[in-house]
Design an enzyme around this catalytic site. Sequence first.
Site, short mmCIF file in Angstrom:
data_model
loop_
_atom_site.label_atom_id
_atom_site.label_comp_id
_atom_site.label_asym_id
_atom_site.label_seq_id
_atom_site.Cartn_x
_atom_site.Cartn_y
_atom_site.Cartn_z
N THR A 19 7.12 -11.78 6.59
CA THR A 19 7.52 -11.77 8.00
C THR A 19 6.41 -12.28 8.91
O THR A 19 6.69 -12.92 9.92
CB THR A 19 7.87 -10.30 8.39
OG1 THR A 19 8.97 -9.91 7.58
CG2 THR A 19 8.24 -10.18 9.84
N ASP A 62 9.42 -14.77 0.29
CA ASP A 62 9.64 -13.36 0.62
C ASP A 62 8.95 -12.59 -0.50
O ASP A 62 9.09 -12.94 -1.68
CB ASP A 62 11.13 -13.06 0.65
CG ASP A 62 11.39 -11.64 1.14
OD1 ASP A 62 11.93 -11.50 2.26
OD2 ASP A 62 11.07 -10.68 0.41
N SER A 63 8.24 -11.55 -0.17
CA SER A 63 7.43 -10.91 -1.21
C SER A 63 8.26 -10.18 -2.26
O SER A 63 7.74 -9.77 -3.28
CB SER A 63 6.39 -9.97 -0.59
OG SER A 63 6.97 -8.78 -0.15
N THR A 94 5.29 -7.48 3.48
CA THR A 94 4.93 -6.07 3.35
C THR A 94 5.64 -5.37 2.18
O THR A 94 5.13 -4.40 1.65
CB THR A 94 5.28 -5.30 4.64
OG1 THR A 94 6.67 -5.47 4.94
CG2 THR A 94 4.45 -5.78 5.81
N ASP A 95 6.82 -5.90 1.79
CA ASP A 95 7.63 -5.16 0.81
C ASP A 95 6.88 -4.89 -0.50
O ASP A 95 7.01 -3.82 -1.08
CB ASP A 95 8.93 -5.92 0.51
CG ASP A 95 9.88 -5.89 1.71
OD1 ASP A 95 9.65 -5.08 2.63
OD2 ASP A 95 10.84 -6.68 1.73
N THR A 281 3.41 11.11 -10.44
CA THR A 281 4.37 12.00 -9.78
C THR A 281 5.26 11.26 -8.79
O THR A 281 4.85 10.28 -8.18
CB THR A 281 3.65 13.17 -9.06
OG1 THR A 281 4.62 13.90 -8.30
CG2 THR A 281 2.55 12.70 -8.13
N CYS A 283 6.11 12.67 -6.15
CA CYS A 283 5.65 13.12 -4.82
C CYS A 283 4.71 12.07 -4.23
O CYS A 283 4.00 11.39 -4.96
CB CYS A 283 4.88 14.43 -4.93
SG CYS A 283 5.89 15.78 -5.54
N1 ASP Z 1 10.84 -9.10 3.24
C1 ASP Z 1 9.55 -9.35 3.82
C2 ASP Z 1 8.56 -9.55 2.69
O1 ASP Z 1 8.09 -8.62 2.12
C3 ASP Z 1 9.16 -8.20 4.69
C4 ASP Z 1 7.84 -8.33 5.39
O2 ASP Z 1 7.07 -9.25 5.24
O3 ASP Z 1 7.53 -7.43 6.17
O4 ASP Z 1 8.28 -10.68 2.37
#
Ligand code: ASP
Length: 346
Positions: A19, A62-63, A94-95, A281, A283
């Site tokens: 993103t 996209d990750s 981020t994913d 875990t 958790c």
């Molecule tokens: N789907 C995106 C990714 O991980 C989400 C992101 O970058 O925040 O590539």
Amino acid sequence: MISETKENSSILLIYTGGTIGMKNDPATGVLVPFDFNDIYDEFPYLRKLGVDIEVITFSPIDSSNVTPSLWATLAEIIKEKYDAFDGFVILHGTDTMSYTSSALSFMLGNLSKPVIFTGSQIPIGIMRTDGRENLITAIEIASAKDGNGNPMIAEVALYFQNRLLRANRTSKYSAEELDAFRSENYPALAEVGVNIWYNKPYLNVPCGGELQIYPRLEPDIMVVKIFPGMTENLLRSMLSIEPVRGIVLETFGSGNAPTFDWFTRAVAETVKRGVPVVNVTQCHNGSVSMELYETGIKLQQAGVISGKDMTTEAAVAKMMHLLANVSDPEHRDRLMGTSIRGEMSM
Ligand code: ASP
């Protein structure tokens, strides 16, 4: 502790996708990739940091589509450019950022320079983006030096929303909040407010020696998350699927699993076949302690390795790394249960 001497630092910025790399096309209004080669035009105040930035742009993904081969490419680029730069900033979706950054922490041995991952929840070209601050502060941290001119950070870390975290201690925690990552079992390496405060006692101290890279990974591993009602057939088929070479077993609480004979037997047979099983875990916070309950002791007797307070992301990356790089099973299993890059508490 507060840092800073960053004049004349040079940073290699590697953009892999996600993103953070999107902006609005002024003509059409749709999201299009941002060209990080124009970084100084987009963010002129970066010049004020006095940092030279060179950019490598991957064909953005996209990750969710990330693979161990991308991890190996990153490790190889860092090796090749290691002497030419003071630090590395990797922009990533981020994913799966916690998986990639955990993997890099194992693939880079004797690291004595910063490798900082960041990204954003809102595209960088959107007014309210979190990407601008994440990017600029990640660059600032990657170029920060202590009073002796040594890098403040000498490890793989993840910067997001005012906190620098040890990468192999992180998990993506929120799909919604800008504060998307957590490190539940290890304190932040740095907190960012008006100043950047480095949490000195918790930073990696480099042990010297040349950077070593371990680009080989064994991808044939599996995460098995247990749940009440799991059947013997299902468990047995998962544990014996070909060509599985290692299992990350996600258990309840402090490392507990059903004490049914069939359960313990299925796990013990897996270990006997030479497939290591590591216990983490479900958790978010706390540690596996298999000695606490009968439900954990049975797993211990079956030869399961305690993953202590490791995240699933770190356990996956570490299992792939050890299976590909350590041939002696006893040594490999010992390393699996010991901290090798600060990924678990003692
Ligand atoms: N789907 C995106 C990714 O991980 C989400 C992101 O970058 O925040 O590539």
